[in-house]
Design a protein around this motif. Structure first.
Motif, PDB file in Angstrom:
ATOM      1  N   VAL A 163       0.850  -1.184   0.000  1.00 23.48           N
ATOM      2  CA  VAL A 163       0.000   0.000   0.000  1.00 23.48           C
ATOM      3  C   VAL A 163       0.891   1.241   0.000  1.00 23.48           C
ATOM      4  O   VAL A 163       1.837   1.328   0.786  1.00 23.48           O
ATOM      5  CB  VAL A 163      -0.932   0.017   1.239  1.00 23.48           C
ATOM      6  N   ASN A 164       0.608   2.170  -0.904  1.00 18.49           N
ATOM      7  CA  ASN A 164       1.279   3.470  -0.887  1.00 18.49           C
ATOM      8  C   ASN A 164       0.552   4.341   0.120  1.00 18.49           C
ATOM      9  O   ASN A 164      -0.678   4.436   0.098  1.00 18.49           O
ATOM     10  CB  ASN A 164       1.246   4.105  -2.283  1.00 18.49           C
ATOM     11  N   VAL A 165       1.325   4.961   1.017  1.00 19.30           N
ATOM     12  CA  VAL A 165       0.749   5.688   2.142  1.00 19.30           C
ATOM     13  C   VAL A 165       1.358   7.088   2.230  1.00 19.30           C
ATOM     14  O   VAL A 165       2.569   7.254   2.081  1.00 19.30           O
ATOM     15  CB  VAL A 165       1.013   4.936   3.468  1.00 19.30           C
ATOM     16  N   ARG A 166       0.512   8.081   2.480  1.00 18.03           N
ATOM     17  CA  ARG A 166       0.970   9.444   2.757  1.00 18.03           C
ATOM     18  C   ARG A 166       0.938   9.631   4.276  1.00 18.03           C
ATOM     19  O   ARG A 166      -0.068   9.352   4.928  1.00 18.03           O
ATOM     20  CB  ARG A 166       0.031  10.462   2.090  1.00 18.03           C
ATOM     21  N   SER A 179      -3.022   4.362  -2.546  1.00 17.84           N
ATOM     22  CA  SER A 179      -3.252   3.351  -3.580  1.00 17.84           C
ATOM     23  C   SER A 179      -2.800   1.996  -3.056  1.00 17.84           C
ATOM     24  O   SER A 179      -2.020   1.910  -2.107  1.00 17.84           O
ATOM     25  CB  SER A 179      -2.510   3.691  -4.882  1.00 17.84           C
ATOM     26  N   ILE A 180      -3.332   0.944  -3.678  1.00 15.90           N
ATOM     27  CA  ILE A 180      -2.914  -0.415  -3.323  1.00 15.90           C
ATOM     28  C   ILE A 180      -2.290  -1.068  -4.556  1.00 15.90           C
ATOM     29  O   ILE A 180      -2.623  -0.735  -5.686  1.00 15.90           O
ATOM     30  CB  ILE A 180      -4.084  -1.278  -2.802  1.00 15.90           C
ATOM     31  N   GLY A 190       0.435  -7.124  -9.367  1.00 17.57           N
ATOM     32  CA  GLY A 190       1.169  -5.920  -9.734  1.00 17.57           C
ATOM     33  C   GLY A 190       0.310  -4.761 -10.199  1.00 17.57           C
ATOM     34  O   GLY A 190       0.821  -3.648 -10.381  1.00 17.57           O
ATOM     35  N   ARG A 191      -0.997  -4.980 -10.397  1.00 21.71           N
ATOM     36  CA  ARG A 191      -1.873  -3.872 -10.798  1.00 21.71           C
ATOM     37  C   ARG A 191      -2.005  -2.871  -9.649  1.00 21.71           C
ATOM     38  O   ARG A 191      -2.072  -3.272  -8.490  1.00 21.71           O
ATOM     39  CB  ARG A 191      -3.259  -4.377 -11.198  1.00 21.71           C
TER      40      ARG A 191
END
Length: 76
Positions: free
Chosen positions: A8-11, A22-23, A28-29
């Motif tokens: 997970v992309n985390v701010r 985003s996950i 890989g999507r």
């Protein structure tokens, strides 16, 4: 355990709050998180574990992401 482990992309905000943006799915999507509807401490009743539950909109669907000490997952 019936869970899907995710990247997970985390701010990270100045207040210390972690906001997933985003996950990255197992294949890989990448899926952007359109909106976060709710953030609360909660247990995953299906997959086990206790952490922060993020109720999110992704591609028009409501999904629940769990952050258990930096390990992100969804229930299967």
């Amino acid at each position: 355990m019936p869970r899907i482990n995710l990247t997970v992309n985390v701010r990270h905000e100045i207040s210390g709050k972690a906001i997933p943006t985003s996950i990255i799915w197992e294949d890989g999507r990448v899926f952007e998180i359109d909106k976060i509807l709710d953030i609360r401490k909660a247990a995953s009743l299906k997959a086990g574990g206790l952490g922060i539950r993020y109720t999110c909109k992704i591609c028009g669907k409501t999904v629940e992401l769990f952050d258990e000490d930096g390990h992100w997952f969804m229930e299967k």
